[in-house]
Scaffold this active site. Sequence first.
Site, PDB file in Angstrom:
ATOM      1  N   SER A  39       0.828  -1.200   0.000  1.00 14.11           N
ATOM      2  CA  SER A  39       0.000   0.000   0.000  1.00 14.11           C
ATOM      3  C   SER A  39       0.865   1.254   0.000  1.00 14.11           C
ATOM      4  CB  SER A  39      -0.899   0.003   1.235  1.00 14.11           C
ATOM      5  OG  SER A  39      -1.667   1.176   1.310  1.00 14.11           O
ATOM      6  N   CYS A 148       0.650   3.971  10.664  1.00  8.54           N
ATOM      7  CA  CYS A 148       1.253   5.038   9.873  1.00  8.54           C
ATOM      8  C   CYS A 148       1.939   6.044  10.788  1.00  8.54           C
ATOM      9  CB  CYS A 148       0.209   5.747   9.023  1.00  8.54           C
ATOM     10  SG  CYS A 148       0.919   7.047   7.988  1.00  8.54           S
ATOM     11  N   LYS A 182      -1.386  -4.424   9.853  1.00  9.63           N
ATOM     12  CA  LYS A 182      -0.083  -3.863   9.503  1.00  9.63           C
ATOM     13  C   LYS A 182       0.476  -3.117  10.704  1.00  9.63           C
ATOM     14  CE  LYS A 182       2.319  -1.387   5.806  1.00  9.63           C
ATOM     15  NZ  LYS A 182       2.146  -0.687   4.509  1.00  9.63           N
ATOM     16  N   ASN A 209       5.823  -1.669   8.968  1.00 15.20           N
ATOM     17  CA  ASN A 209       5.689  -0.358   8.350  1.00 15.20           C
ATOM     18  C   ASN A 209       7.020   0.383   8.498  1.00 15.20           C
ATOM     19  OD1 ASN A 209       4.527   1.994   7.192  1.00 15.20           O
ATOM     20  ND2 ASN A 209       2.569   1.554   8.184  1.00 15.20           N
ATOM     21  N   GLY A 234      12.844   1.200   2.298  1.00 13.81           N
ATOM     22  CA  GLY A 234      13.888   0.852   1.345  1.00 13.81           C
ATOM     23  C   GLY A 234      14.924  -0.088   1.933  1.00 13.81           C
ATOM     24  N   GLY A 260       9.816  -4.638   3.877  1.00 12.87           N
ATOM     25  CA  GLY A 260      10.905  -3.796   4.346  1.00 12.87           C
ATOM     26  C   GLY A 260      12.160  -4.000   3.519  1.00 12.87           C
ATOM     27  N   THR A 283       9.088   0.155  -1.640  1.00  9.97           N
ATOM     28  CA  THR A 283       9.870   1.240  -2.230  1.00  9.97           C
ATOM     29  C   THR A 283      10.418   0.892  -3.606  1.00  9.97           C
ATOM     30  OG1 THR A 283      10.447   2.069  -0.029  1.00  9.97           O
ATOM     31  CG2 THR A 283      11.874   2.743  -1.848  1.00  9.97           C
TER      32      THR A 283
END
Length: 325
Positions: A39, A148, A182, A209, A234, A260, A283
């Site tokens: 997402s 988030c 998540k 996350n 990343g 991740g 990413t």
Amino acid sequence: MQNENLHFAICNLQFAISLVDLSVTLGRLRLSNPILVASGTFGYAREMAGVVDFARLGGIIPKTVTPLPRAGNPPPRTVETPSGMLNAIGLDNDGIEHFIQHHLPYLRTLPTAIVANIAGKNEAEFADMAKRLEGEPGLSGLELNLSCPNVAGGVDFAVDPEVTRRVVHRVREVCSLPLLAKLTPNVTDIVAIAQAAAEGGADAVTLVNTFIGMAVDWRRRRPVLGNVTGGLSGPAIKPLALRMVWQVARQVRVPVVGIGGIATIDDVMEFLLAGASAVQLGTVNFYDPTASMRIVDQLPAALAQLGAATVAAVVGTLSAAGHSL
């Protein structure tokens, strides 16, 4: 004779590859393969239609949706870092009604699993959104964005086991779809949070996350991001995410979806052996949007190298014998 032996070995490997079953099961959610796109990194899929063959993916998780439209955080919202990026988008989206009316009709036509990602400011909003989506065709499951780091209150849900359990349980009571929770890595004990999500009724947990970070423009004496802090993603976070997946998979009895810094087939295999039953590419979609298809194509051969005929056969088989833990 040497050439004959080599030819025989190649034929055996090709035969083994042809027999590999890539399908995976995350609780009640069955996927054609373990490669999903994360997402916030794949838009609502329509943006990727020209470069990605959706039928080759295990699933798509569209951008997070909230009850009402959100403008997100002030710019700048992203900044590159060594081996990764910081983002502080702030869940910019047009709200759940726009998602249902505009995005879902397209998403439900795609030949892969669609797992909607939702976020609320409180427990009631999570439950209300899940109930609203329960009756909509075309969804294979829901991912609850409990984590988030760029939205006020957003990270609070996944730093407290009891709150995590309560949110997941309230959604479970009103929604029969498979649920993925998540979780944030910005906690002291990720295992306790994952266990709470499982107890609340999650079919699987998504780990992890982004990590909270920041960038500074020292010449101007100002933070680079408009939100000051952002989420680091990343390759830089891969070792940390891998460790958390390994910890949770050994102690919590629900499947783990690893995320991740995953960008190659080697990354995927490492996460599978560490205990992930599936993975999400994030990413990497920004700089190599075809990576997901390439990895799916490489997966059968990688499994065959380990003598495995299914993905499940390698999940959690990492041997730590003789190594300090």
